[in-house]
Design a protein around this motif. Sequence first.
Motif, mmCIF file in Angstrom:
data_model
loop_
_atom_site.group_PDB
_atom_site.id
_atom_site.type_symbol
_atom_site.label_atom_id
_atom_site.label_comp_id
_atom_site.label_asym_id
_atom_site.label_seq_id
_atom_site.Cartn_x
_atom_site.Cartn_y
_atom_site.Cartn_z
ATOM 1 N N SER A 32 0.673 -4.445 -8.758
ATOM 2 C CA SER A 32 1.473 -4.181 -7.560
ATOM 3 C C SER A 32 2.936 -4.564 -7.752
ATOM 4 N N ASP A 33 3.522 -4.092 -8.821
ATOM 5 C CA ASP A 33 4.899 -4.424 -9.187
ATOM 6 C C ASP A 33 5.877 -3.800 -8.184
ATOM 7 N N ASN A 34 6.732 -4.649 -7.570
ATOM 8 C CA ASN A 34 7.669 -4.165 -6.558
ATOM 9 C C ASN A 34 8.803 -3.339 -7.152
ATOM 10 N N ASP A 35 9.375 -3.798 -8.263
ATOM 11 C CA ASP A 35 10.475 -3.055 -8.871
ATOM 12 C C ASP A 35 10.010 -1.667 -9.289
ATOM 13 N N ALA A 36 8.777 -1.560 -9.776
ATOM 14 C CA ALA A 36 8.253 -0.256 -10.173
ATOM 15 C C ALA A 36 8.242 0.701 -8.985
ATOM 16 N N PHE A 37 7.812 0.210 -7.818
ATOM 17 C CA PHE A 37 7.848 1.053 -6.622
ATOM 18 C C PHE A 37 9.280 1.455 -6.284
ATOM 19 N N ASN A 38 10.208 0.502 -6.336
ATOM 20 C CA ASN A 38 11.589 0.814 -5.971
ATOM 21 C C ASN A 38 12.159 1.930 -6.836
ATOM 22 N N HIS A 76 12.057 2.136 3.168
ATOM 23 C CA HIS A 76 12.841 1.090 2.506
ATOM 24 C C HIS A 76 12.165 0.638 1.217
ATOM 25 N N ARG A 77 12.988 0.101 0.326
ATOM 26 C CA ARG A 77 12.490 -0.511 -0.888
ATOM 27 C C ARG A 77 11.793 -1.827 -0.545
ATOM 28 N N LEU A 78 11.178 -2.436 -1.543
ATOM 29 C CA LEU A 78 10.440 -3.686 -1.323
ATOM 30 C C LEU A 78 11.100 -4.845 -2.055
ATOM 31 N N SER A 79 11.008 -6.015 -1.452
ATOM 32 C CA SER A 79 11.390 -7.320 -2.016
ATOM 33 C C SER A 79 12.884 -7.528 -2.167
ATOM 34 N N ILE A 80 13.699 -6.527 -1.824
ATOM 35 C CA ILE A 80 15.151 -6.727 -1.873
ATOM 36 C C ILE A 80 15.721 -6.408 -0.493
ATOM 37 N N PRO A 81 16.528 -7.317 0.069
ATOM 38 C CA PRO A 81 17.014 -7.154 1.444
ATOM 39 C C PRO A 81 18.179 -6.165 1.494
ATOM 40 N N LEU A 82 17.889 -4.898 1.765
ATOM 41 C CA LEU A 82 18.922 -3.875 1.865
ATOM 42 C C LEU A 82 19.041 -3.394 3.298
ATOM 43 N N SER A 83 20.216 -2.924 3.643
ATOM 44 C CA SER A 83 20.449 -2.401 4.986
ATOM 45 C C SER A 83 19.834 -1.012 5.123
ATOM 46 N N GLU A 84 19.765 -0.541 6.366
ATOM 47 C CA GLU A 84 19.266 0.822 6.606
ATOM 48 C C GLU A 84 20.086 1.836 5.818
ATOM 49 N N GLU A 85 21.386 1.678 5.791
ATOM 50 C CA GLU A 85 22.243 2.619 5.061
ATOM 51 C C GLU A 85 22.009 2.537 3.557
ATOM 52 N N GLU A 86 21.845 1.318 3.040
ATOM 53 C CA GLU A 86 21.587 1.187 1.601
ATOM 54 C C GLU A 86 20.262 1.834 1.217
ATOM 55 N N ASN A 87 19.262 1.756 2.080
ATOM 56 C CA ASN A 87 17.978 2.389 1.780
ATOM 57 C C ASN A 87 18.033 3.906 1.913
ATOM 58 N N THR A 111 0.828 -1.214 0.000
ATOM 59 C CA THR A 111 0.000 0.000 0.000
ATOM 60 C C THR A 111 0.860 1.261 0.000
ATOM 61 N N VAL A 112 2.139 1.147 0.399
ATOM 62 C CA VAL A 112 3.025 2.320 0.370
ATOM 63 C C VAL A 112 3.261 2.808 -1.061
ATOM 64 N N LYS A 113 2.969 1.959 -2.023
ATOM 65 C CA LYS A 113 3.202 2.347 -3.419
ATOM 66 C C LYS A 113 2.246 3.448 -3.870
ATOM 67 N N MET A 114 1.070 3.497 -3.253
ATOM 68 C CA MET A 114 0.092 4.505 -3.656
ATOM 69 C C MET A 114 0.589 5.926 -3.381
ATOM 70 N N PRO A 115 0.963 6.282 -2.142
ATOM 71 C CA PRO A 115 1.479 7.638 -1.954
ATOM 72 C C PRO A 115 2.759 7.905 -2.728
ATOM 73 N N ALA A 116 3.573 6.863 -2.959
ATOM 74 C CA ALA A 116 4.780 7.058 -3.768
ATOM 75 C C ALA A 116 4.415 7.485 -5.181
ATOM 76 N N ALA A 117 3.370 6.879 -5.739
ATOM 77 C CA ALA A 117 2.918 7.270 -7.082
ATOM 78 C C ALA A 117 2.441 8.716 -7.090
ATOM 79 N N PHE A 118 1.648 9.087 -6.083
ATOM 80 C CA PHE A 118 1.150 10.458 -6.010
ATOM 81 C C PHE A 118 2.309 11.453 -5.880
#
Length: 879
Positions: free
Chosen positions: A153-159, A186-197, A90-97
């Motif tokens: 609900s494409d994850n890469d698109a949100f990232n 943070h991004r979705l579906s990819i395991p990144l650290s706090e610093e990477e995000n 659901t975080v993708k919705m405000p990101a799109a806006f």
Amino acid sequence: MKLFIPLYLIFFIFLSSCMKNNKEIMEDKDLLENLMKSEPEKFTEILQNKDKYETQIIYTQINRDGNNVPSFKSFYYNFDHDRYFYPASTVKMPAAFLALEKLNELGINGLDKYSEMLVDSAFSGQSPVSEDTTSASGMPTIAHYIKKIFLVSDNDAFNRLYEFLGQETINRKLHQKGYIDSRIIHRLSIPLSEEENRHTNPLTFKRGGAVVYQQPLVRNDAELPLKGKILKGKGYLKGGNMVNEPMDFGLKNHIPLDELQLMLRAAMFPQSVSEDQRFNLTNHDYRFLYRYMSQLPNETTFPAYDTTTYHEAYSKFLMFGEEKASVPRHIRIFNKIGLAYGYMIDNAYIVDFKNRTEFMLSAVIHTNANEIYNDGDYEYEQVALPFMQSLGQMVYRYELNRKKDHLPDLSEFMTGYDKVVAAGGEVHADLYQNYPHYHLPELDEKRIKRADLEPFIDTLKSDPVFEVSKVGESVEGREINLIKAGSGKIKVMLWSQMHGDESTATRALFELFKFLSAHDALDSVRKKILRQTTLYFMPMLNPDGAEQYARRNALSFDLNRDALRLVSPESKILKNTRDRYAPDFGFNLHDQSIYYNIPGTALPASISFLAPAYNYEKEVNETRSKAMKVIVSMNKALQAYIPGQVGKYDDNFEPRAFGDNIQKWGTSAILIESGGYPEDPEKKYLVRLNFVAILTVLVDIADGTYANHTEEAYYRIPENDRKLFDLLIRNAKIEKNGQLNTTDVGIFFEEMLSKETGAIYYKSVIADMGDLSTYYGYQEIDASEMTLSPGRVYPNTLADYKKIDPEEAIKWLSQGYTTIRLKVMPAESEKAALPLRLVPEGYKNRPSFTLDDEAYLLLERNGKNVMAICNERIISLNN
């Protein structure tokens, strides 16, 4: 600084502030619970274990007033703003806006949602993108990413949107808008650290091969908006190993359910939330979002989704759950779902166009019986999806039966999709919704000429659906064509632009031609028309008048008053064509004044009809009766889009008019007049309504269903009144001979064509004064306690109007100056560009104003000028 504020925007700002100050959200703890208790077989498990499932529901009713303005009332079940749930996708919705908002605020020429977006990598965990084979162009764009977000609900698109926005910008913007407990970190579906995000990729945007914008690697140095530890469950898998302790969600994304629904509401009903809660989007952005928030995966070509996996209801949990059956096309769900860590969320605005029903519904449920995270063992199919489906259908049924004072006009949410879609309901709804597929933007302006139509006519000549022939020439030798389509027994003749400055129906007819020549999901509609009817079109009967954008032809004749003598060649062509083919029905297509209204209301008569009388007694024979019933059919369709805005002409017999005589000659004559619609100076919306109404009634003529209507229903259509102004100032005080008198002032915005530059501009003219209490305005100002004056002349004479700064002009208006003397006068259209009256050097001040004066006026309250009326502008001087 915004200088010119339309009155409707002032109204909506006022409305929003009023709504913000009132307790519009009202809680009823029992409604949702009682509804669920009424269906125990579906909800008992949830009701008995609401905390185990962490269930939260917000159901918002939408009630419309007589002007279609919505108000909102919300009902809650087990809602707790502070209870954490993982929001997943659901975080993708405000990101799109926010991505669309950022593009608008950057304001860079050539940079928009369709620009190519190339992603580089410059930090650990980042990945580049240089192409997108799922898009039509083969290149990634913001638009395509947003499309994929809402479709599947494409994850890469949100990232990629996350990388465009940046972690700091996302959260700062949300908090500035009042969504203070939301965080997206943070991004979705990819395991990144706090610093990477914290780091987002360098980006390059291109248009036509040229770089239009570059964004470097960005690190968010701000403190993250965290709330401390959030421990859930009793264990979780990490790297394939079991960790036997609760999982901490403290560094995960979060959006409370009420903030999530409010964000959706800000997109669907921006005027209903406070100004700071809105997203900075254009009208095109809203239309774009409405399309893809409600489109189904099988309604698009790019991407071409595997419909086995991405079935119609793939991302519509509420109402449809895990069903893979077809979604009824009259139901559209504008939503964003989420699914992760056992949490299932759906946040939706649900519309039934057929039954004119709408509501908002947001819900979350958590299913993780073993309390272990990351093991993939969640009860989505067994518990969550059935719950979502049952909940949506339960509220939908309740809404269908809920009494409403006013049914909503939902036409603004009807949008075209990538593929033509047949809803299987009302024909007019299919036509309205799919209209963008047949729209011709080349004909968007009303000042069209014969030369503008010739490319389209040439195309029709090679189209087997049509036969194009020359039936004569105008006074000045311009060709007049007859365009034939269909092979049925019922003959229908349609002619437009007898008056050269009435082009609305002409533009609609060429879009109708595009519809008839297409092959898509509406084939059953066009086949019925083409098999049961033979259509004879004469678009632009008066090309000489169109050349000058004038009502009359080159002989200065009104063709619609030349049916007896037949002096003009255009009149002879119309009469000879009618006599040759003896059509059963004849459609006489015109434009009427935008100042016609529905009696006793401020509603414009956007479309008006007439079944003309064939004698002074206004008798009704079979021929005229058929025309009446055809009009009732069109009126019924149009009420879905302009409720209460359809009128009828007085049917006094006019012996010289073509409509009256064609009725007398045995063809059922139907007059269609396109009037006015708010904020539609080029009548684009009325072109769409002509397209819908004409095609709808052609279907009814083809299958004979028009005959089911009654003459009485025709007579119930209200007769036109003519009591509209562009602007009506009510209850103003004007000074005369030392006395203050109360008056109303009606103003017309007259469209002008500059002879010097060919530009269109507007001149505001005082059309009436006095008691106008029975009149209305497209825009109105209540000037009670205000004084109206023409302002004063600025004492200095200026050399060049181009040196007048717009902000300086507003300051002069605030000081009471509406008129500026110039040594050299510019062209009329250039004069109209400034909110000031520009006059020659020797101009003397006029202490008052009267009828037919140009409207350069000031409204003053308590010694301070608060508003100016200059040309067609209404300018707030409060700044």
